[in-house]
Design a protein around this motif. Structure first.
Motif, PDB file in Angstrom:
ATOM      1  N   UNK A  23      71.843  31.469  29.002  1.00  0.00           N
ATOM      2  CA  UNK A  23      70.482  31.347  29.596  1.00  0.00           C
ATOM      3  C   UNK A  23      69.143  31.929  29.465  1.00  0.00           C
ATOM      4  N   UNK A  24      68.378  32.223  29.528  1.00  0.00           N
ATOM      5  CA  UNK A  24      66.157  32.034  28.828  1.00  0.00           C
ATOM      6  C   UNK A  24      66.071  33.235  29.237  1.00  0.00           C
ATOM      7  N   UNK A  25      65.075  33.416  29.032  1.00  0.00           N
ATOM      8  CA  UNK A  25      63.470  34.425  29.151  1.00  0.00           C
ATOM      9  C   UNK A  25      62.737  33.729  29.313  1.00  0.00           C
ATOM     10  N   UNK A  26      61.477  34.226  30.572  1.00  0.00           N
ATOM     11  CA  UNK A  26      60.272  33.853  30.442  1.00  0.00           C
ATOM     12  C   UNK A  26      59.412  34.884  30.571  1.00  0.00           C
ATOM     13  N   UNK A  27      58.849  34.176  29.680  1.00  0.00           N
ATOM     14  CA  UNK A  27      57.709  35.275  29.833  1.00  0.00           C
ATOM     15  C   UNK A  27      56.259  34.717  29.710  1.00  0.00           C
ATOM     16  N   UNK A  28      55.437  35.509  30.693  1.00  0.00           N
ATOM     17  CA  UNK A  28      53.943  34.736  30.913  1.00  0.00           C
ATOM     18  C   UNK A  28      54.284  34.717  32.278  1.00  0.00           C
ATOM     19  N   UNK A  29      55.245  34.042  33.411  1.00  0.00           N
ATOM     20  CA  UNK A  29      55.774  34.128  34.129  1.00  0.00           C
ATOM     21  C   UNK A  29      54.095  34.574  35.133  1.00  0.00           C
ATOM     22  N   UNK A  30      53.356  34.730  36.129  1.00  0.00           N
ATOM     23  CA  UNK A  30      52.404  35.225  37.552  1.00  0.00           C
ATOM     24  C   UNK A  30      53.986  35.888  38.125  1.00  0.00           C
ATOM     25  N   UNK A  31      52.732  36.645  38.342  1.00  0.00           N
ATOM     26  CA  UNK A  31      53.845  37.579  39.398  1.00  0.00           C
ATOM     27  C   UNK A  31      53.166  37.719  40.850  1.00  0.00           C
ATOM     28  N   UNK A  32      54.060  38.269  41.690  1.00  0.00           N
ATOM     29  CA  UNK A  32      53.901  37.683  43.326  1.00  0.00           C
ATOM     30  C   UNK A  32      54.448  36.241  43.538  1.00  0.00           C
ATOM     31  N   UNK A  33      55.302  35.672  42.250  1.00  0.00           N
ATOM     32  CA  UNK A  33      56.189  33.984  43.113  1.00  0.00           C
ATOM     33  C   UNK A  33      57.908  34.383  43.821  1.00  0.00           C
ATOM     34  N   UNK A  76      57.554  39.889  38.905  1.00  0.00           N
ATOM     35  CA  UNK A  76      57.157  41.035  38.879  1.00  0.00           C
ATOM     36  C   UNK A  76      55.805  40.762  37.779  1.00  0.00           C
ATOM     37  N   UNK A  77      56.187  39.188  36.991  1.00  0.00           N
ATOM     38  CA  UNK A  77      55.383  39.633  35.895  1.00  0.00           C
ATOM     39  C   UNK A  77      55.857  39.975  34.593  1.00  0.00           C
ATOM     40  N   UNK A  78      56.726  40.401  34.795  1.00  0.00           N
ATOM     41  CA  UNK A  78      58.040  40.872  33.499  1.00  0.00           C
ATOM     42  C   UNK A  78      58.450  40.103  33.119  1.00  0.00           C
ATOM     43  N   UNK A  79      58.903  40.028  31.762  1.00  0.00           N
ATOM     44  CA  UNK A  79      60.298  38.784  31.410  1.00  0.00           C
ATOM     45  C   UNK A  79      60.814  38.294  32.674  1.00  0.00           C
ATOM     46  N   UNK A 143      57.945  26.102  41.129  1.00  0.00           N
ATOM     47  CA  UNK A 143      57.901  26.712  42.650  1.00  0.00           C
ATOM     48  C   UNK A 143      56.616  26.778  42.708  1.00  0.00           C
ATOM     49  N   UNK A 144      55.992  27.118  41.162  1.00  0.00           N
ATOM     50  CA  UNK A 144      54.598  27.427  40.994  1.00  0.00           C
ATOM     51  C   UNK A 144      53.264  26.637  41.626  1.00  0.00           C
ATOM     52  N   UNK A 145      54.095  25.069  41.028  1.00  0.00           N
ATOM     53  CA  UNK A 145      53.197  23.787  40.739  1.00  0.00           C
ATOM     54  C   UNK A 145      53.419  23.198  41.883  1.00  0.00           C
ATOM     55  N   UNK A 146      54.053  23.833  43.155  1.00  0.00           N
ATOM     56  CA  UNK A 146      54.278  23.133  44.232  1.00  0.00           C
ATOM     57  C   UNK A 146      53.562  23.239  45.673  1.00  0.00           C
ATOM     58  N   UNK A 358      52.589  25.799  31.696  1.00  0.00           N
ATOM     59  CA  UNK A 358      51.676  26.358  31.053  1.00  0.00           C
ATOM     60  C   UNK A 358      49.688  26.425  31.076  1.00  0.00           C
ATOM     61  N   UNK A 359      50.405  24.914  30.399  1.00  0.00           N
ATOM     62  CA  UNK A 359      49.097  24.325  30.955  1.00  0.00           C
ATOM     63  C   UNK A 359      47.616  24.782  31.905  1.00  0.00           C
ATOM     64  N   UNK A 360      48.877  24.478  33.069  1.00  0.00           N
ATOM     65  CA  UNK A 360      47.545  25.374  33.957  1.00  0.00           C
ATOM     66  C   UNK A 360      47.326  26.974  34.055  1.00  0.00           C
ATOM     67  N   UNK A 361      48.008  27.156  32.987  1.00  0.00           N
ATOM     68  CA  UNK A 361      47.484  28.348  32.871  1.00  0.00           C
ATOM     69  C   UNK A 361      46.491  29.043  32.009  1.00  0.00           C
ATOM     70  N   UNK A 362      46.547  27.952  30.677  1.00  0.00           N
ATOM     71  CA  UNK A 362      45.995  27.891  29.545  1.00  0.00           C
ATOM     72  C   UNK A 362      44.120  27.797  30.397  1.00  0.00           C
ATOM     73  N   UNK A 363      44.220  26.824  31.387  1.00  0.00           N
ATOM     74  CA  UNK A 363      42.801  26.975  32.246  1.00  0.00           C
ATOM     75  C   UNK A 363      42.418  27.480  33.365  1.00  0.00           C
ATOM     76  N   UNK A 364      43.245  28.296  33.209  1.00  0.00           N
ATOM     77  CA  UNK A 364      42.934  29.958  35.023  1.00  0.00           C
ATOM     78  C   UNK A 364      43.252  29.398  35.853  1.00  0.00           C
ATOM     79  N   UNK A 365      44.147  28.091  35.483  1.00  0.00           N
ATOM     80  CA  UNK A 365      43.812  27.760  36.960  1.00  0.00           C
ATOM     81  C   UNK A 365      45.317  28.215  37.843  1.00  0.00           C
ATOM     82  N   UNK A 366      46.345  29.048  36.902  1.00  0.00           N
ATOM     83  CA  UNK A 366      47.141  29.759  38.877  1.00  0.00           C
ATOM     84  C   UNK A 366      46.736  31.312  39.021  1.00  0.00           C
TER      85      UNK A 366
END
Ligand SMILES: Cc1cc2nc3c(=O)[nH]c(=O)nc-3n(C[C@H](O)[C@H](O)[C@H](O)COP(=O)(O)O)c2cc1C
Ligand SMILES: C=C(O[C@@H]1CC(C(=O)O)=C[C@@H](OP(=O)(O)O)[C@H]1O)C(=O)O
Length: 366
Positions: A23-33, A76-79, A143-146, A358-366
């Motif tokens: 499995x995987x744990x994703x941290x920092x995934x934007x909330x509300x997707x 939710x923004x949580x892991x 899905x976020x990128x699309x 990850x790059x887009x989030x670095x630029x505050x783009x998402x």
């Protein structure tokens, strides 16, 4: 063991091929997707093993369970944690591997590093099976990128030396990428597909394996992403691409061909171009693969990943018995992919999508 990657968005993967699950744990995934579960299932199905003659006979549906980070259909923004259970293991095939490392698999290196405590069954944590959670993470990122108009797509550029032409980067459109995504054997030229399939079949019949190249393109990326030196777009993508088991080469744009060109052939000259009634500055070729100075220039980002032939083959090979320190001959039995390239296509897309988000989030783009 380094099992976490990403700055603004992190992925950590866990599990072994023959353990209870991966499995995987994703941290920092934007909330509300709002995650589209059918889309996630489709992407998992593109990679899942045991579906045709070109892949391992180990059949796994790769059904997943989201354990955290999703509530009422939205993140939710949580892991964000996903679990995929292993349902079809046959560990007896690996009894020999414990003492006799398979040439070019991870067995020997793992034995030295982990002092014999590694789970060797099915390649353990080194297995290509660990790319299933990566595909899940990438499909969530896609899905976020699309929603931002960014699309990732790829095709099999070569298998066993049979090659098809690359993407036409000056003309490529999203529809073409969507068409490739729906193909089980994603090529641009169907005739070449038949030749590629024949090469895999022949290698398989001879107890051997073949490698190949996946070409991937990212459309719709804004100019200005990435930064010199260590966070160049190439560095970040290459880091993720080389994390995929069996990837031994990565190139961007015209890549290694650039070394043979003159500057006058290689340079991407500029021009004013009209698209949808808007005049914009574009390059007139794309040998740079959409990245200059480590930064996107608004052109499609294109790269290729080279996969070596699958190491577990039935052809007799030389190895050493680690306990008795004697030379031995190994003929590997079991359920192996004769060629991983078709199944690796969604994996390449997934890690690219994750790195781009990850790059887009670095630029505050998402
Ligand atoms: C999707 C996928 C499936 C794979 N299937 C097999 C397989 O059936 N047998 C095998 O020996 N290697 C397989 N591999 C490759 C090995 O996992 C890989 O070669 C090994 O872990 C050593 O890593 P390295 O090649 O990067 O050095 C697969 C890799 C991927 C990405
Ligand atoms: C299970 C998957 O691929 C496996 C990757 C793999 C390896 O050595 O990388 C070896 C094989 O494992 P096993 O011997 O257990 O069948 C493949 O089947 C998968 O991709 O989901």
């Amino acid at each position: 063991m380094g099992n976490v990657w990403g700055k603004n968005l992190q992925v950590s993967i866990f599990g072994e091929s023959h353990g209870p699950g991966i499995g995987a744990v994703l941290g920092g995934f934007p909330a509300g997707i709002k995650l589209d579960l059918e889309y996630l299932e489709f992407e998992m199905g593109r990679r899942a093993p045991g579906q045709d003659d070109f892949s391992t006979p180990r059949s796994e549906k790769d059904e997943f369970e989201v354990l955290s980070g999703l509530f009422n259909g939205a993140t939710t923004g949580a892991p964000l944690t996903v679990l995929i259970r292993n349902r079809n293991t046959k560990s007896g095939d690996y009894a020999k591997v414990k003492d006799m490392p398979r040439p070019s698999h991870a067995d020997y290196a793992a034995e030295i590093k982990y002092k014999g405590f590694q789970d060797y069954r099915g390649g353990g944590h080194f297995s290509g099976r660990l790319t299933a959670p990566l595909v899940w993470a990438g499909a969530a990122a896609k899905q976020v990128l699309q929603s931002r108009g960014i699309m990732v797509g790829s095709h099999i550029q070569s298998i066993g030396g049979i090659e098809e032409p690359g993407f036409d980067l000056m003309k490529i459109e999203e529809g073409a990428l969507d068409g490739l995504r729906k193909k089980r054997f994603p090529v641009l030229d169907e005739e070449k597909a038949e030749e590629m399939k024949a090469i895999v079949k022949k290698a398989k019949a001879e107890g051997d394996s073949v490698g190949g190249i996946v070409e991937c393109v990212i459309l719709g990326l804004p100019a200005g992403l990435g930064s010199p030196f260590f966070d160049s777009v190439e560095s970040l993508l290459a880091h993720m691409l080389f994390s995929i088991p069996a990837v031994k080469g990565v190139e961007f744009g015209a890549g290694f061909q650039l070394a043979k060109m003159r500057g006058s052939e290689a340079n991407d000259q500029y021009g004013m171009t009209e698209a949808n009634g808007i005049e914009e500055i574009r390059t007139l070729s794309n040998h740079s693969g959409g990245v200059q100075g480590g930064i996107t220039n608004g052109m499609p980002v294109v790269f290729r990943a080279a996969f070596k032939p699958v190491p577990s083959i039935a052809v007799p090979q030389k190895t050493v018995n680690l306990r008795t320190k004697t030379n031995e001959i190994i003929e590997i039995k079991g359920r192996h992919d004769p060629c991983i390239v078709p199944r690796a296509v969604p994996v390449v897309e997934a890690v690219a999508a994750f790195a781009v988000l990850d790059l887009l989030l670095a630029e505050g783009e998402s």
